[in-house]
Scaffold this active site. Sequence first.
Site, PDB file in Angstrom:
ATOM      1  N   ASP A 103       7.338  -8.672  18.117  1.00  0.00           N
ATOM      2  CA  ASP A 103       7.480  -7.700  17.032  1.00  0.00           C
ATOM      3  C   ASP A 103       6.858  -6.373  17.416  1.00  0.00           C
ATOM      4  O   ASP A 103       7.405  -5.310  17.189  1.00  0.00           O
ATOM      5  CB  ASP A 103       6.694  -8.203  15.814  1.00  0.00           C
ATOM      6  CG  ASP A 103       7.634  -8.733  14.766  1.00  0.00           C
ATOM      7  OD1 ASP A 103       8.796  -8.992  15.116  1.00  0.00           O
ATOM      8  OD2 ASP A 103       7.179  -8.880  13.614  1.00  0.00           O
ATOM      9  N   ASP A 131       8.637  -2.891  17.697  1.00  0.00           N
ATOM     10  CA  ASP A 131       8.208  -1.734  16.906  1.00  0.00           C
ATOM     11  C   ASP A 131       7.859  -0.562  17.810  1.00  0.00           C
ATOM     12  O   ASP A 131       8.149   0.584  17.497  1.00  0.00           O
ATOM     13  CB  ASP A 131       7.002  -2.092  16.039  1.00  0.00           C
ATOM     14  CG  ASP A 131       7.402  -3.017  14.899  1.00  0.00           C
ATOM     15  OD1 ASP A 131       8.616  -3.140  14.653  1.00  0.00           O
ATOM     16  OD2 ASP A 131       6.510  -3.619  14.278  1.00  0.00           O
ATOM     17  N   SER A 173      -0.928   3.807  -3.960  1.00  0.00           N
ATOM     18  CA  SER A 173      -1.956   3.269  -3.076  1.00  0.00           C
ATOM     19  C   SER A 173      -3.317   3.547  -3.712  1.00  0.00           C
ATOM     20  O   SER A 173      -3.389   4.027  -4.842  1.00  0.00           O
ATOM     21  CB  SER A 173      -1.842   3.872  -1.681  1.00  0.00           C
ATOM     22  OG  SER A 173      -1.870   5.266  -1.763  1.00  0.00           O
ATOM     23  N   LEU A 174      -4.370   3.227  -3.005  1.00  0.00           N
ATOM     24  CA  LEU A 174      -5.713   3.365  -3.574  1.00  0.00           C
ATOM     25  C   LEU A 174      -6.531   4.356  -2.766  1.00  0.00           C
ATOM     26  O   LEU A 174      -6.395   4.432  -1.544  1.00  0.00           O
ATOM     27  CB  LEU A 174      -6.436   2.007  -3.526  1.00  0.00           C
ATOM     28  CG  LEU A 174      -5.868   0.907  -4.419  1.00  0.00           C
ATOM     29  CD1 LEU A 174      -6.489  -0.432  -4.060  1.00  0.00           C
ATOM     30  CD2 LEU A 174      -6.142   1.231  -5.886  1.00  0.00           C
ATOM     31  N   LYS A 221      -9.622  -7.079  -1.542  1.00  0.00           N
ATOM     32  CA  LYS A 221      -8.416  -6.331  -1.183  1.00  0.00           C
ATOM     33  C   LYS A 221      -7.698  -7.155  -0.122  1.00  0.00           C
ATOM     34  O   LYS A 221      -8.191  -7.306   0.998  1.00  0.00           O
ATOM     35  CB  LYS A 221      -8.780  -4.948  -0.644  1.00  0.00           C
ATOM     36  CG  LYS A 221      -7.571  -4.095  -0.321  1.00  0.00           C
ATOM     37  CD  LYS A 221      -8.007  -2.677  -0.014  1.00  0.00           C
ATOM     38  CE  LYS A 221      -6.836  -1.740   0.168  1.00  0.00           C
ATOM     39  NZ  LYS A 221      -5.884  -2.128   1.215  1.00  0.00           N
ATOM     40  N   ARG A 270       7.176  -2.365  -1.442  1.00  0.00           N
ATOM     41  CA  ARG A 270       6.674  -1.084  -1.895  1.00  0.00           C
ATOM     42  C   ARG A 270       7.494   0.089  -1.352  1.00  0.00           C
ATOM     43  O   ARG A 270       7.706   1.072  -2.026  1.00  0.00           O
ATOM     44  CB  ARG A 270       5.221  -0.940  -1.434  1.00  0.00           C
ATOM     45  CG  ARG A 270       4.576   0.269  -2.016  1.00  0.00           C
ATOM     46  CD  ARG A 270       3.175   0.389  -1.491  1.00  0.00           C
ATOM     47  NE  ARG A 270       3.107   1.656  -0.829  1.00  0.00           N
ATOM     48  CZ  ARG A 270       2.076   2.463  -0.848  1.00  0.00           C
ATOM     49  NH1 ARG A 270       0.990   2.090  -1.461  1.00  0.00           N
ATOM     50  NH2 ARG A 270       2.086   3.598  -0.266  1.00  0.00           N
ATOM     51  N   GLU A 329       0.123  -9.143  -3.733  1.00  0.00           N
ATOM     52  CA  GLU A 329       0.170  -9.073  -2.273  1.00  0.00           C
ATOM     53  C   GLU A 329       0.746 -10.361  -1.693  1.00  0.00           C
ATOM     54  O   GLU A 329       0.311 -11.461  -2.056  1.00  0.00           O
ATOM     55  CB  GLU A 329      -1.271  -8.867  -1.762  1.00  0.00           C
ATOM     56  CG  GLU A 329      -1.351  -8.207  -0.414  1.00  0.00           C
ATOM     57  CD  GLU A 329      -1.248  -6.670  -0.485  1.00  0.00           C
ATOM     58  OE1 GLU A 329      -0.935  -6.122  -1.569  1.00  0.00           O
ATOM     59  OE2 GLU A 329      -1.472  -6.041   0.562  1.00  0.00           O
ATOM     60  N   LYS A 339     -11.776  -1.771 -10.288  1.00  0.00           N
ATOM     61  CA  LYS A 339     -10.873  -1.186 -11.286  1.00  0.00           C
ATOM     62  C   LYS A 339     -11.610  -1.065 -12.609  1.00  0.00           C
ATOM     63  O   LYS A 339     -12.361  -1.977 -12.984  1.00  0.00           O
ATOM     64  CB  LYS A 339      -9.650  -2.094 -11.495  1.00  0.00           C
ATOM     65  CG  LYS A 339      -8.807  -2.284 -10.249  1.00  0.00           C
ATOM     66  CD  LYS A 339      -7.710  -3.325 -10.424  1.00  0.00           C
ATOM     67  CE  LYS A 339      -6.987  -3.525  -9.095  1.00  0.00           C
ATOM     68  NZ  LYS A 339      -6.104  -4.698  -9.082  1.00  0.00           N
ATOM     69  N   CYS A 355     -11.668  32.085  22.738  1.00  0.00           N
ATOM     70  CA  CYS A 355     -10.560  31.163  22.503  1.00  0.00           C
ATOM     71  C   CYS A 355      -9.931  30.776  23.842  1.00  0.00           C
ATOM     72  O   CYS A 355      -9.548  31.654  24.619  1.00  0.00           O
ATOM     73  CB  CYS A 355      -9.533  31.833  21.604  1.00  0.00           C
ATOM     74  SG  CYS A 355      -8.017  30.884  21.459  1.00  0.00           S
ATOM     75  N   CYS A 357      -6.201  32.395  23.995  1.00  0.00           N
ATOM     76  CA  CYS A 357      -5.846  33.819  24.055  1.00  0.00           C
ATOM     77  C   CYS A 357      -7.014  34.680  24.511  1.00  0.00           C
ATOM     78  O   CYS A 357      -6.854  35.889  24.685  1.00  0.00           O
ATOM     79  CB  CYS A 357      -5.337  34.311  22.709  1.00  0.00           C
ATOM     80  SG  CYS A 357      -6.599  34.437  21.436  1.00  0.00           S
TER      81      CYS A 357
HETATM   82  S1  IVH Z   1      -4.387  -2.565  -6.983  1.00  0.00           S
HETATM   83  C1  IVH Z   1      -2.450   1.245  -8.732  1.00  0.00           C
HETATM   84  N1  IVH Z   1      -5.581  -4.667  -5.994  1.00  0.00           N
HETATM   85  O1  IVH Z   1      -3.858  -2.227  -1.278  1.00  0.00           O
HETATM   86  C2  IVH Z   1      -3.125   0.407  -7.727  1.00  0.00           C
HETATM   87  N2  IVH Z   1      -4.182  -3.417  -4.544  1.00  0.00           N
HETATM   88  O2  IVH Z   1      -4.458   0.481  -0.426  1.00  0.00           O
HETATM   89  C3  IVH Z   1      -2.443  -0.865  -7.471  1.00  0.00           C
HETATM   90  N3  IVH Z   1      -3.998  -4.348  -2.291  1.00  0.00           N
HETATM   91  O3  IVH Z   1      -0.768  -0.848  -2.148  1.00  0.00           O
HETATM   92  C4  IVH Z   1      -3.058  -1.628  -6.387  1.00  0.00           C
HETATM   93  N4  IVH Z   1      -5.301  -6.075  -2.612  1.00  0.00           N
HETATM   94  O4  IVH Z   1      -0.823  -3.317  -1.484  1.00  0.00           O
HETATM   95  C5  IVH Z   1      -4.771  -3.649  -5.743  1.00  0.00           C
HETATM   96  N5  IVH Z   1      -6.651  -6.586  -5.275  1.00  0.00           N
HETATM   97  C6  IVH Z   1      -5.852  -5.565  -5.030  1.00  0.00           C
HETATM   98  C7  IVH Z   1      -5.255  -5.376  -3.764  1.00  0.00           C
HETATM   99  C8  IVH Z   1      -4.435  -4.280  -3.561  1.00  0.00           C
HETATM  100  C9  IVH Z   1      -4.530  -5.439  -1.736  1.00  0.00           C
HETATM  101  C10 IVH Z   1      -3.147  -3.394  -1.565  1.00  0.00           C
HETATM  102  C11 IVH Z   1      -1.907  -2.966  -2.289  1.00  0.00           C
HETATM  103  C12 IVH Z   1      -1.996  -1.464  -2.360  1.00  0.00           C
HETATM  104  C13 IVH Z   1      -2.956  -1.161  -1.267  1.00  0.00           C
HETATM  105  C14 IVH Z   1      -3.670   0.145  -1.494  1.00  0.00           C
END
Ligand code: IVH
Length: 720
Positions: free
Chosen positions: A58, A62, A107-108, A143, A164, A199, A315, A444, A447
């Site tokens: 893979d 890629d 994303s976060l 996460k 996503r 996830e 959160k 520089c 230049c």
């Molecule tokens: S909350 C609006 N919770 O991390 C926010 N995300 O870096 C919704 N991810 O795209 C995401 N574990 O794919 C959330 N416990 C968790 C997570 C999580 C993994 C991933 C998710 C997101 C990414 C952001």
Amino acid sequence: MREVQVATISENMHSPFGETAVAELTRDQAKAELAWLAGALVAANTAYHRDDAPDISDAEYDALKRRNAAIEAEFPDLKRSDSPSDVVGGAIAEGFGKIKHVVRMLSLGNAFDDDDVRDFDQRIRKYLGLVDDDALTYTAEPKIDGLSLSLRYEGGRLVQAATRGDGETGENVTANARTIADIPQKLKGAPDVLEVRGEVYMSHADFAALNARQEEKGGKTFANPRNAAAGSLRQLDATITKSRPLRFFAYAWGDVSAPLAETQWDAIARLAAMGFSTNPLTQKCDGPTQLIAHYKRIEAQRADLGYDIDGVVYKVDDLALQRRLGFRSTTPRWAVAHKFPAELAWTVLEAIDIQVGRTGALSPVARLRPVTVGGVVVSNATLHNEDYIAGRDGNGAPIRGGRDIRVGDHVQVYRAGDVIPKINDVDLARRPKDAKPYVLPTRCPECGSDAIREEGDAIRRCTGGIICPAQAVEKLKHFVSRAAFDIEGLGAKQVEQFYSDGWITTPADIFTLRARFDEGLQQLKNREGWGDKSATNLFDAIDEKRQISLARLIFSLGIRHVGENSAALLANHYTSWANFEDAMTTATIGDGPAWDALTSIDGVGTVMATSVVTTMQQEAERASIDLLVAQLDVQDAELRATDSPVAGKTVVFTGTLERMTRAEAKARAESLGAKVSGSVSAKTDILVAGPGAGSKAKKATELGIETMDEDTWLALIGDA
Ligand code: IVH
């Protein structure tokens, strides 16, 4: 294995010029390599799909795709009619339908240390107007290092599953998702419409077993569980997905016809009751101290969990507060990912090079003896500025215990998230005897102009301005970049070439190319690879971009501190080029209504405001910008929410607001398409006056402006 910054491909792939950095390829080499890549990728796809006997990994696949895309980006006119890039997602993604997410998948933001976590809490409190004694509960959960998936249920039945993608549009993987045991096909007690997000991941044990099976049958093996999960989910043939042991944790939701609960905690509990797997390490925490303690607990268990996690997500628990906090452009204000520290590796610093950026900044770059960090080969790292190299921060306080960095040193590098590698430490015991302290040049290197460091600025800058080829070229490259003018056939490579030929020195020159080359077209045509057709195509592509949005135009000017987001903020506020130009040319830094209006835009601070005003008032810059704009048809910014009752209205808040902070009131009003101003004038449409309103309320009454209290405002915008 991936090479950071310099795209080269794996040795055993025998690409004719695979070891040459893309930027170094000649046109002939690029052409030959594109032909080779097209053949190699067709062969790989055939082996994978038709013969079910993949012959490359893979990662190699890629790498080839990336190499192909990188060469095409450098030499757009050499792109082949059978380009592998036009096979969407290559062997895996071809044929997946697209699904537009009803609610974007975001994303976060990241936190890397305890201070970042405390800052996160403080930002939220400030936004919501809470004092330190006010309770504020969070949830904290692992996460998961997999890939996110959105599952749509209607009438309790799974009807759609989407990856996503870019957050707006994902791939339709419904058939594949149906094969995952953790994903229920039917839900009990769910609202009529429910999108569950979470996830997809693979456990360590399943990953090892899968790779062993693959190896046995001579199939492709995966570099890590995340790649294995992604590769397994994004299979056109769902029976392959079925044979792969994928799992799913639910942690969020998108479109819902009725609220799930009042708190994050209860919402997740409801998802669990409906049959979803939710993470058992999720916990409620009452503030940063508890969050950090839970982070440490999770970190201590990380190696024994049996699946990969890369941090802890915090959160805000109260969903009403989540709604009030809302979103920045791509991340929620109410959540953050506290990442685990990055992997580290020691290597030798072989040289320090200086790159000159479009704003003249001299950036020292570490050239490293290549080393693998977290599965990626690292050969460059940022060194930021001279203080950083000397072991001092911006305030003169020691960093790395005050140890400086010298050429020849053994340095410890790390990667945090997907960012450019950084240097963490230096080993003084192994420092060569003749190593000398590094001195950043005061001229520089491009230049020869003086490079000066202004007081309070950590960066040394070339004073050459437009005469500095590096600055001019970098500015042009920025101008044609993807988020700016994005002209097909005019990439970084062409811009460099055209600049060195003297055809283009400022952005406006791009738009006069056709006219200037009508007689000189021969010149372009004679250049290898350019025929009548490709030149005409280029000019047509340029003409296509004469019509440009205000936000793109502002971003493309390459003004220091003005990124894509800030450009959008400015465009939304001023709505037309004429308004923007008028305001910027009349503004006085630090004073007066035009300055106040500029700095009252949420997200525009004094540093950025000063930079925009200075640039727009600088003679040479202005001359160049005026010439450019004369060539364009700049589209006014659309107001963001045209269907809201306050869209297009100018609103002023005064007095004490009791149900929201000023920042929140402003962000909310702007998200509904209103303009928020700091002072009342004949242009004001609505004055929202809280207790203690004084002169502004008086003035509004005199001018006959509609005045309302906070509750009436909230009712008007539907937030009551
Ligand atoms: S909350 C609006 N919770 O991390 C926010 N995300 O870096 C919704 N991810 O795209 C995401 N574990 O794919 C959330 N416990 C968790 C997570 C999580 C993994 C991933 C998710 C997101 C990414 C952001």
